[in-house]
Design an enzyme around this catalytic site. Structure first.
Site, mmCIF file in Angstrom:
data_model
loop_
_atom_site.group_PDB
_atom_site.id
_atom_site.type_symbol
_atom_site.label_atom_id
_atom_site.label_comp_id
_atom_site.label_asym_id
_atom_site.label_seq_id
_atom_site.Cartn_x
_atom_site.Cartn_y
_atom_site.Cartn_z
ATOM 1 C CB THR A 270 -6.272 -2.785 -4.467
ATOM 2 O OG1 THR A 270 -5.867 -1.868 -3.450
ATOM 3 C CG2 THR A 270 -6.810 -4.049 -3.849
ATOM 4 C CG ASN B 32 -2.228 0.661 0.978
ATOM 5 O OD1 ASN B 32 -2.357 1.492 0.078
ATOM 6 N ND2 ASN B 32 -3.225 0.313 1.768
ATOM 7 C CG PHE B 33 0.145 3.889 2.291
ATOM 8 C CD1 PHE B 33 -0.936 4.750 2.178
ATOM 9 C CD2 PHE B 33 0.092 2.890 3.253
ATOM 10 C CE1 PHE B 33 -2.036 4.635 3.018
ATOM 11 C CE2 PHE B 33 -1.000 2.756 4.092
ATOM 12 C CZ PHE B 33 -2.071 3.633 3.975
ATOM 13 C CG LEU B 34 3.220 3.186 -5.893
ATOM 14 C CD1 LEU B 34 4.734 3.257 -5.839
ATOM 15 C CD2 LEU B 34 2.773 2.244 -7.004
ATOM 16 C CG LEU C 12 -6.626 -0.727 5.402
ATOM 17 C CD1 LEU C 12 -5.663 -0.444 6.536
ATOM 18 C CD2 LEU C 12 -8.069 -0.610 5.892
#
Ligand SMILES: CC(C)(COP(=O)(O)OP(=O)(O)OC[C@H]1O[C@@H](n2cnc3c(N)ncnc32)[C@H](O)[C@@H]1OP(=O)(O)O)[C@@H](O)C(=O)NCCC(=O)NCCS
Length: 504
Positions: free
Chosen positions: A261, A225-227, A504
């Site tokens: 995602t 996450n948080f790319l 998330l």
């Protein structure tokens, strides 16, 4: 990849001109020309190779080709004629990665589920690959409030926006703490890039460990996450470098698979879901430009339509407490097994992800409720949602939209095998979740078409969003799982049972 195509995970607005969502997207699967032009346009944005391919054809031929493709082909990037080489070839980075290609044989028999590449630990490089001059790798120490704040600021200014640059996700520091320091978290998986001279944090990619079940097969994965890349450093091929670095760090820890995602089409989604939005404060959503005023309606009518009762109606509904962990763990575990792709939580994770403990200086991120049977005191249901605000980019009246995102839930009714009863129970439970979210001052309640959500979305007045969320597995091949939508991109009860993971 066009910039706008990268932003689909975003706080997308409901489909323009749609009221409660479903009504406008009619059209049988044999007549794809009935897809609204806006949807075709956004599908094209998600599939640039196909867009280029169609652009080079005479208009009538392109229209005919388009009408012969179904929406799932459009969504998963299959190109005209089913050849797809051109599509894969346009993914210069992803074609080198252990992910299924668009043109892999999709028939169930042909797909052997499992890792794509066997990683030999002693062949994994011990040091990071080079970065362009002037920049260097760093490992973020998110237990240090200063570094947590740096990540927060990078994301707050440069993370996912909607296609029209009106809203940008604004993950709070409490949220990042919750999302990135879950049980088993590893500091090395909080990867950053700094400008060597100024020390400024300019890019990030993060992961936390968890376990998934893919059609019963249990796999250890990293949840990525948080790319995020600073706006001034975009289109410089930094993304592949970041992905390779976090992959290396995962491999070094003996984790060879990942889940991620995105709103953008990459090779190759294991599933695709659609966003739905339920207005809680319709007027505010209208004022910030999130909700349109449907043709022929009035503001007053929209406010009345979205009105919710003051009180919840499920007997025994109350906030979840520490004492409920075992009961929720047991219920959720059984409920999750109904989905092809689901998260195999352990008890510690249930506590971390679902139980809110008031802590000084930290905002509440997750809201969880259980239903305790008033007679037997057994926990029969639970439902949760989390808080993810979005900054309103240029609005004099409102600075942020408070969005509640439906998180995990479960109900004993799911095991009766009676879909009608399940639908009734979920309508009751989710309507109560909406009421609780409204009480907690949320403006909108968002949900995807995963879990059993197609059973209640439309009836509870969720409107169809213009965002799609694609689910990907890294270094793992499996037959795609349904995402709760049919080939008209509508929620469909017959397409449930696929995605049981909430990212998330
Ligand atoms: C997403 C983002 C990191 C991409 O950066 P960029 O500068 O546009 O792209 P780069 O030049 O660095 O890299 C391009 C490559 O990354 C891939 N890529 C783009 N977005 C991606 C994503 N979300 N996930 C994985 N790969 C992605 C592209 O497909 C391309 O590879 P390809 O040649 O195989 O097609 C950047 O636009 C960003 O920070 N956006 C805001 C936050 C965001 O959307 N994050 C992703 C959340 S899912």
């Amino acid at each position: 990849m066009s910039d706008s195509a990268d932003k689909g995970k975003a706080p997308q607005r409901p489909d323009q001109g749609e009221d409660s969502g479903a009504s406008n997207n009619k059209g049988s699967s044999s007549d794809k020309k009935n897809l609204p032009p806006k949807m075709i346009e956004s599908l094209m944005e998600m599939n640039p190779a196909l867009k280029n391919e169609l652009a080079s054809m005479p208009k009538d031929k392109a229209a005919e080709m388009l009408s012969n493709m179904d929406i799932s082909q459009l969504l998963t990037g299959l190109s005209v004629g089913g050849k797809n080489q051109k599509d894969m070839a346009s993914y210069k980075f992803w074609q080198t990665q252990p992910v299924p290609h668009f043109n892999d044989d999709k028939s169930k028999e042909a797909i052997t589920q499992g890792p794509i590449k066997i990683i030999k630990p002693d062949e994994v490089p011990k040091t990071p690959g080079p970065l362009v001059e002037g920049f260097e790798w760093c490992t973020l120490d998110l237990t240090d409030p200063e570094e947590l704040k740096e990540l927060y600021e990078l994301l707050n200014n440069h993370y996912v926006e909607d296609d029209n640059a009106m809203f940008r996700f604004s993950y709070s520091q409490s949220f990042l703490h919750w999302a990135l320091m879950s049980p088993g978290w590893k500091k090395e998986w909080h990867v950053g890039v700094r400008a060597t001279k100024s020390r400024k944090l300019v890019a990030s990619i993060c992961g936390v460990p968890t376990e998934l079940r893919v059609r019963g097969e249990r796999i250890k994965v990293t949840e990525i996450n948080f790319l995020c890349i600073h706006k001034k450093l975009r289109s410089k091929r930094l993304t592949p470098v970041l992905i390779k670095e976090i992959t290396r760090r995962c491999y070094l820890n003996g984790i060879y698979q990942a889940i991620y995602t995105g709103g953008v089409i990459l090779p190759t989604p294991i599933s695709s879901c659609r966003y739905y939005h339920r207005s809680l404060d319709w007027l505010k959503l209208y004022e910030v430009g999130f909700s349109p005023l449907p043709h022929g309606s009035t503001k007053a009518r929209q406010i009345t339509k979205n009105h919710l009762p003051e009180k919840t109606s499920t007997p025994g509904l109350r906030p979840m407490e520490t004492k409920d962990i075992d009961a929720v763990f047991d219920l959720l575990e059984r409920y999750m097994l109904r989905f092809d792709l689901n998260q195999a939580f352990n008890r510690e994770e249930i506590e971390h992800w679902l139980v809110y403990k008031e802590t000084e200086g930290k905002e509440q991120v997750v809201w969880s409720y259980v239903v305790e049977d008033p007679e037997t005191h057994k926990i029969t249901d639970f439902v949760s949602f989390y808080n993810l605000e979005s900054t309103v980019i240029d609005n004099s009246k409102h600075k942020e939209v408070r969005a509640a995102y439906l998180y995990y839930y479960a109900t004993e009714t799911a095991f009766t095998g009676d879909t009608k009863a399940l639908k009734e129970r979920l309508l009751l439970l989710m309507n109560d979740a909406l009421i609780c979210a409204k009480k907690a001052r949320f403006d909108v309640f968002n949900a995807l078409t995963l879990h059993d959500n197609p059973l209640f979305l439309e009836q509870l007045k969720f409107g169809a969003g213009d965002g799609q969320l694609h689910f990907y597995l890294y270094n793992y091949r499996a037959v795609p799982v349904p995402g709760g939508i049919n080939d008209k991109n509508q929620p469909d009860e017959k397409k449930m049972g696929g995605v049981g993971v909430v990212m998330l």
